[in-house]
Write an enzyme that holds these catalytic residues in place. Structure first.
Site, PDB file in Angstrom:
ATOM      1  N   ALA A 124       0.854  -1.120   0.104  1.00  0.00           N
ATOM      2  CA  ALA A 124      -0.091   0.063  -0.052  1.00  0.00           C
ATOM      3  C   ALA A 124       0.857   1.092   0.113  1.00  0.00           C
ATOM      4  O   ALA A 124       2.035   1.165   0.315  1.00  0.00           O
ATOM      5  CB  ALA A 124      -0.940   0.156   1.243  1.00  0.00           C
ATOM      6  N   LYS A 125       0.280   2.225  -0.346  1.00  0.00           N
ATOM      7  CA  LYS A 125       1.019   3.616  -0.315  1.00  0.00           C
ATOM      8  C   LYS A 125       0.081   4.623  -0.236  1.00  0.00           C
ATOM      9  O   LYS A 125      -0.957   4.476  -0.933  1.00  0.00           O
ATOM     10  CB  LYS A 125       1.857   3.720  -1.530  1.00  0.00           C
ATOM     11  CG  LYS A 125       2.823   5.075  -1.262  1.00  0.00           C
ATOM     12  CD  LYS A 125       3.940   5.060  -0.094  1.00  0.00           C
ATOM     13  CE  LYS A 125       4.913   3.960  -0.510  1.00  0.00           C
ATOM     14  NZ  LYS A 125       6.053   4.176   0.386  1.00  0.00           N
ATOM     15  N   GLY A 126       0.405   6.001   0.513  1.00  0.00           N
ATOM     16  CA  GLY A 126      -0.660   6.948   0.494  1.00  0.00           C
ATOM     17  C   GLY A 126       0.098   7.950   0.883  1.00  0.00           C
ATOM     18  O   GLY A 126       1.173   8.136   0.943  1.00  0.00           O
TER      19      GLY A 126
END
Length: 435
Positions: A124-126
């Site tokens: 994931a990445k945000g």
């Protein structure tokens, strides 16, 4: 092995959105790398097609009151790529160039990174589209707490576990964890990693990406039959990744001849005292104030005649425009995505091996895994244990990738992707697709 002469010219899991000649986005690069690696593997093409896309991307609006009483609405993202092997894992960055596609591409890299390290996580990445330097500490706290609230339903210690990235740090993770815990009605330290040890963080987390870069560089140097004490090293980026890598390699006997920060590089063919050069954390943007024989630009440090080049600053710095002028014998990627797809092909054609980011800087997510285990079990580890466990995990991963490389992979990147893809694909095939 080359020698150093006169110069010829960022879960710190993180490239900047630097532009290059084709404006290649992180997701475009990630998909090209996936497709290329998949061509030589016996993997169900349906699984590969599934992995070309994120499971979901959350976009949220974050109204924040500024110190002067005005209201500003920021945009935040959280891309969740794949969770077949475990909870989503990846950083949160605050940067004006954050985009949806960048988060998707970085989330894909996190999936491969966790898989190549054999960690029970997905990718994931945000991030938030904001210049963190424009925020006061109070404004940054309000933004972080609002972001935690908006993501509350999609993150959690067994769902999706954020970490620091560009523009965020241990304090940011503290605010995020506190906001989440307040809503849950109990302290939940495992919702994020990269926290201060006093509230459940792990010793050794901050320096872990740089330590893993140094470990992998050491192993690669040994693989090619070089003597580490005779190896010259240039490090672009003297922040948490680059400085830790440079100082460890220096301690182990390598000759670090050049380092840089955002303002430029310093170069000494006889070697720098890396413990004396201030890191970005110790004194921001101070590298160029250090007394060194030569001052270079950040472009020129990439073209030095050295044995090992470690691009550890931002993404997309080795491109089709300058890959033909890279004069190192070996490139070890400290940042995420420092080499574009086109740049990678040129280096391959020139016979310059590139050890990829998904292996080299994976110490960050690995020690994040250690932190998560400590939080879940409510038992802290010593720094010595963290270092010992990280050494073991990194050398195991190196051996798996080395075996793939010697088994026919054309490049180290292809070998690392093969290790990761086989593990992710096997998990997908075992679990099947919900009808």
């Amino acid at each position: 092995m080359g020698t150093s002469t006169e110069p010829s010219a960022d879960e710190t899991d993180a490239p900047d959105a630097a532009t290059e000649e084709t404006e290649e986005s992180a997701v475009e690069t990630a998909r090209k790398q996936l497709d290329r690696a998949a061509t030589r593997l016996d993997i169900d093409p349906n699984v590969v097609e599934r992995l070309r896309h994120p499971r979901t991307v959350h976009e949220v609006k974050l109204p924040v009151e500024r110190d002067d009483g005005t209201l500003e609405v920021f945009t935040g993202y959280r891309a969740q790529h794949d969770s077949v092997r475990g909870p989503y894992k990846g950083g949160l960055r605050y940067h004006p160039a954050v985009t949806r596609d960048e988060c998707v591409g970085l989330s894909m890299w996190m999936t491969w990174k966790c898989a190549v390290m054999d960690l029970p996580f997905g990718g994931a990445k945000g991030g938030v589209v904001v210049d963190p330097k424009s925020l006061s500490a109070e404004e940054k706290e309000r933004l972080t707490r609002r972001f935690a609230q908006e993501l509350r339903d999609v993150v959690g210690p067994h769902t999706d576990i954020p970490a620091p990235d560009m523009g965020t740090d241990a304090q940011t993770m503290s605010w995020f964890m506190d906001a989440y815990s307040m809503q849950e009605g109990e302290t939940v330290p495992g919702v994020v990693t990269g926290k201060p040890p006093v509230i459940g963080g792990s010793e050794g987390r901050d320096g872990a990406p740089g330590r893993s870069v140094a470990i992998v560089t050491r192993e690669a140097v040994e693989y090619y039959g070089w003597d580490l004490s005779e190896v010259t090293v240039a490090v672009q980026g003297f922040g948490s990744v680059g400085a830790n890598a440079a100082r460890l390699l220096d301690d182990w006997g390598a000759n670090v001849v050049a380092v840089s920060d955002v303002n430029g590089a310093i170069y000494d063919p006889d070697g720098l005292d890396t413990r004396d050069v201030p890191t970005h954390e110790e004194e921001p943007e101070a590298v160029m104030t250090y007394d060194a024989p030569q001052k270079l630009s950040n472009d020129e440090i990439l073209e030095l005649d050295v044995d090992v080049l470690i691009p550890a600053a931002v993404g997309n710095v080795v491109t089709a425009d300058n890959a033909g002028r890279v004069d190192a014998e070996l490139v070890v990627e400290g940042a995420n995505g420092p080499t574009t797809f086109a740049g990678d092909e040129i280096l391959e054609e020139r016979g310059i091996p590139v050890v990829p980011d998904i292996l080299a800087n994976a110490g960050g997510v690995t020690v994040s895994y250690f932190e998560w285990l400590q939080d879940i079990n409510r038992r802290a580890w010593s720094l010595e244990r963290v270092h010992e466990e990280l050494e073991s995990e990194m050398t195991d991963a190196w051996e798996a990738v080395r075996a793939e490389f010697e088994g026919g992979a054309r490049t180290w990147r292809e070998a690392a992707y093969a290790v990761a893809l086989r593990r992710v694909a096997a998990a997908h095939e075992a679990r099947g697709i919900w009808p």
